[in-house]
Motif scaffolding. Structure first.
Motif, mmCIF file in Angstrom:
data_model
loop_
_atom_site.group_PDB
_atom_site.id
_atom_site.type_symbol
_atom_site.label_atom_id
_atom_site.label_comp_id
_atom_site.label_asym_id
_atom_site.label_seq_id
_atom_site.Cartn_x
_atom_site.Cartn_y
_atom_site.Cartn_z
ATOM 1 N N GLY B 198 0.817 -1.207 0.000
ATOM 2 C CA GLY B 198 0.000 0.000 0.000
ATOM 3 C C GLY B 198 0.847 1.252 0.000
ATOM 4 O O GLY B 198 2.073 1.197 -0.196
ATOM 5 N N GLN B 321 -4.800 0.782 9.671
ATOM 6 C CA GLN B 321 -4.962 -0.531 9.036
ATOM 7 C C GLN B 321 -4.251 -1.646 9.805
ATOM 8 O O GLN B 321 -4.478 -2.824 9.557
ATOM 9 C CB GLN B 321 -4.492 -0.498 7.573
ATOM 10 C CG GLN B 321 -3.032 -0.144 7.338
ATOM 11 C CD GLN B 321 -2.827 1.346 7.046
ATOM 12 O OE1 GLN B 321 -3.353 2.218 7.740
ATOM 13 N NE2 GLN B 321 -2.076 1.645 6.007
ATOM 14 N N THR B 323 -4.563 -2.068 13.054
ATOM 15 C CA THR B 323 -5.244 -2.214 14.346
ATOM 16 C C THR B 323 -5.450 -3.675 14.748
ATOM 17 O O THR B 323 -5.232 -4.048 15.894
ATOM 18 C CB THR B 323 -6.599 -1.483 14.331
ATOM 19 O OG1 THR B 323 -6.357 -0.139 13.929
ATOM 20 C CG2 THR B 323 -7.249 -1.491 15.716
#
Lengths: 496, 496
Positions: B198, B321, B323
């Motif tokens: 990402g 993201q 978590t």
């Protein structure tokens, strides 16, 4: 090696040390961590001493003596010999160890000032300032003077200026501007500042300041923009002239005009050739002339109607709430006259009163008629007398400026002189460029910059301020240009 | 003044120049505008020459001679006399003018390298590198050596190290690690890196890096974090140790581990007292020992399982993201072994191969068996030989490191030695602090930092690397600690 070559090599060595000193100073205000302060003061003191020793060395004296008699020097070389020679004679009597001590004291005083200002407590700064004044008085005695010790300090910033001449300039200015300010306030229609109400993201303000600097022609590939408590511009060396700035979340005009102001200083230095740097002629004609370049970009340009007609859509790119605002409303709201506490935030009409106040206090401190411990009270009294207002605390009063912490006594008058020079030079610029307003309104700053490059910037410190202003405008410093500029402009804005 | 006081005052003058030099260097990589490069090279050259002249002055020789015979010196003073004396004798034979020339050439070479790397064109850098190597060879001759000229350069970074000893260290390492790497790749279960896929906002990465530095105990009130092309740490002076870093939008681990790495260097310098700085003992025991401190924080701590158990929720604060990602997945994904082009991105298993390659090439360049113009091809061939891959361009190959542009030949082996020292010191630290894993997993880095402060940091350059490693671990450098550390760790991760 002939004496000219040797002289130039000697100056280049000094210039290199100045470059390192400038970087140390810039870093101290921008990036240096708190705990670095003690060591930094030592390092700055060391470099300062070395540069000073080279400057006042016997070798320098010999080179100057030979070159003062020598024919065939270029304009720049002659100017260097004249100005360096004058400074050499002033400083040569000062013991180098004193300079080093002073630089250390100054560096510590600056850090103390930052802290004192943060917590608005003059007592943190007081002992440092007393030390500084003690040094400065000794310097004045070493420099020598005819009438007043303060004159010896003025000479450092504005060659040829004296306390007496300053008082001559101040008297009519005050006589004209005090009643004019009263008329504006009593009879004028004050523009509304409502359009600037709100909160303005600091990061966006920073980008806008960068854009404004690009617009006026500041070359970022030969500079940088960094955050500080008190904006300044510094020449690290040829090709490296840095601007610093600050931003207030609730007052975006403050950061914008500070950027234009510092940008004006930076354009002056970016417009000087490398040769002038190594001939020690890159500080400009004087501090007053330097200030004229910053004030002109800030006020005669940045606070003009054509500028706001051009700048309104650009402002709206960064802050969309300005998309449908009338440029004339922006122009008028950027020119509100109001007695206020902070010099750097002052409008064009009241600004010089801030300087008159400082001139009064600092000449008293040097003369010995004013004690440091009385300074906060005297400051507040003088504010009341000049501007009719009393600062809420020392941070908004006596602690607002960095100059005294740097030992820069005799510097403040340059700000007023800058305003006067700016108005006088701008009057000439206008008559040379009758189409200036249209150019600015269309975003074309090239004719302005070219004229300044040709008539002011490229000349650096070749001429003394008196000679330069006469060369540009055909007469010596004449405060009436400023009076006309300010009364014409604000009579119209305030519909008198 | 007695000779000890005079000696210390003399060193303090040198230390102040070093401080200014460090700032000039830091600024050149962080804030200096492009057009400032020529003048900066001149200024850096001037300061470098001055510091060098003081260092090799006759006065220094006299002080050293007297103090070497003198009783009653403190541990720190004795160490200073020993190490400064050794460097004095090495450098004293070098003409100061050559140092100034070299500094200018180096500064220009660095700028050329930045440009060459940007456009991935070795030819831009080639003539500068040839000049640099020419200087470095002359230095080696001036320094003197017993077996090979390269040894004279090694001594600068790792006192006591020789090419022969390096080859002795490299042989078994290669014998153990080459087959181990093959086993990992052929038989191991490679962790997935999918969790890092990402785009990661650079500004957020910068904040995360700052947080990571705070976590390990880096003191921001005595330092700063700035952006650069190639991360480094520099000591501007006591109370001012600065970290620099870079961030890649598609590889957040890169910036995070670089921050931990540089933070490890910075902790070392922040842990030395002011006295060591002014005794010229603040460079640490050696470059290899310095590197052990950065590698330990980066690898033994930052790439450990307990670290990721603690760090996962912090990472998730910055990048939500993560978590619900299992900390073990993060740990494993941060320890992927893969032959790659860029040394600073290399994993713990392949890293030393990058160093072996550089050692081979740079010792050849100094010896004269390798020509600069052949370097890109030889680099790519060696990459193929050591790691089985060929760089796509010079920016990912021969141009990736700043060191040669700085004339730092003999420096690269320190990186490998750093890995070896780190593993050996960490084994001892573990046995002294059996509860270390639990502390790290709970976010308590204090015991780690205290141990390092006590056993390594506060000692600065008091001991030579051999003596220090023996003092800490009870034996000389022993590469088997590294081999055990790496094979144990990666056998588990790769489920061999």
């Amino acid at each position: 090696m002939d004496s000219l070559t040797a002289y130039k090599a000697h100056l280049a060595e000094i210039a290199k040390l100045h470059s390192a000193q400038a970087l140390l100073g810039w870093d101290q205000h921008t990036h240096m961590p708190k705990k670095g302060v003690t060591a930094r003061a030592q390092v700055a003191g060391k470099l300062s001493k070395m540069a000073f020793e080279l400057f006042v060395s016997d070798k320098m004296g010999e080179y100057l003596e030979e070159l003062e008699k020598k024919d065939g020097l270029s304009l720049e070389e002659k100017a260097s010999v004249r100005r360096v020679g004058r400074d050499y004679r002033r400083h040569q009597a000062i013991p180098p160890a004193l300079i080093e001590e002073f630089t250390i004291a100054r560096s510590e005083a600056q850090s103390a000032w930052v802290k004192a200002r943060e917590i608005s407590d003059f007592s943190v700064f007081r002992p440092h300032l007393e030390k500084i004044i003690d040094y400065v008085r000794r310097f004045a005695d070493y420099f020598g003077y005819e009438e007043e010790p303060y004159d010896a300090l003025l000479e450092e910033y504005e060659p040829g200026m004296t306390s007496e001449r300053l008082r001559e300039i101040i008297a009519p200015l005050r006589n004209e501007l005090v009643p004019f300010l009263k008329r504006l306030i009593d009879d004028g229609t004050k523009p509304s500042a409502d359009v600037w109400k709100g909160t303005f993201d600091v990061e966006t303000q920073r980008s806008l300041a960068k854009r404004a600097l690009e617009i006026i022609g500041y070359d970022f590939s030969a500079g940088a923009l960094d955050d500080v408590a008190h904006p300044f511009t510094t020449t690290i060396g040829p090709g490296d002239v840095r601007v610093t700035n600050r931003y207030l979340e609730d007052a975006p005009l403050s950061g914008l005009f500070a950027a234009l102001h510092e940008g004006g200083h930076a354009l002056y230095n970016q417009g000087m050739g490398e040769e002038l740097y190594y001939l020690l002629l890159a500080d400009g004609a004087s501090h007053g002339i330097h200030e004229s370049q910053s004030r002109m970009i800030e006020n005669q340009i940045g606070r003009s109607r054509p500028f706001w007609h051009f700048f309104q859509p650009i402002l709206a790119e960064y802050f969309p709430q300005f998309t449908n605002v009338d440029p004339d409303v922006l122009y008028r709201s950027a020119n509100i006259v109001e007695p206020s506490f902070i010099r750097v935030e002052a409008d064009e009409v009241t600004y010089n009163f801030h300087i008159m106040l400082r001139f009064e206090l600092e000449s008293g401190l040097i003369e010995g008629s004013i004690k440091v411990s009385d300074l906060p009270d005297l400051w507040n009294e003088a504010m009341e007398r000049y501007l009719g207002i009393t600062p809420p605390d020392d941070a908004h009063g006596v602690l607002q400026d960095v100059h005294w912490s740097m030992g820069s006594f005799g510097y403040f008058p340059s700000y007023m002189l800058g305003n006067l020079y700016a108005a006088q030079i701008f009057a000439r610029l206008r008559s040379d460029l009758p189409e200036l307003d249209e150019k600015i309104a269309s975003g074309d700053f090239e004719p302005l910059l070219s004229w300044l490059r040709e008539n002011v910037h490229r000349l650096g410190g070749i001429y003394d301020p008196n000679d330069l202003i006469e060369r540009i405008t055909g007469e010596g410093l004449n405060p009436s240009y400023f009076v006309s500029y300010v009364t014409d402009k604000y009579s119209e804005i305030y519909r008198l």
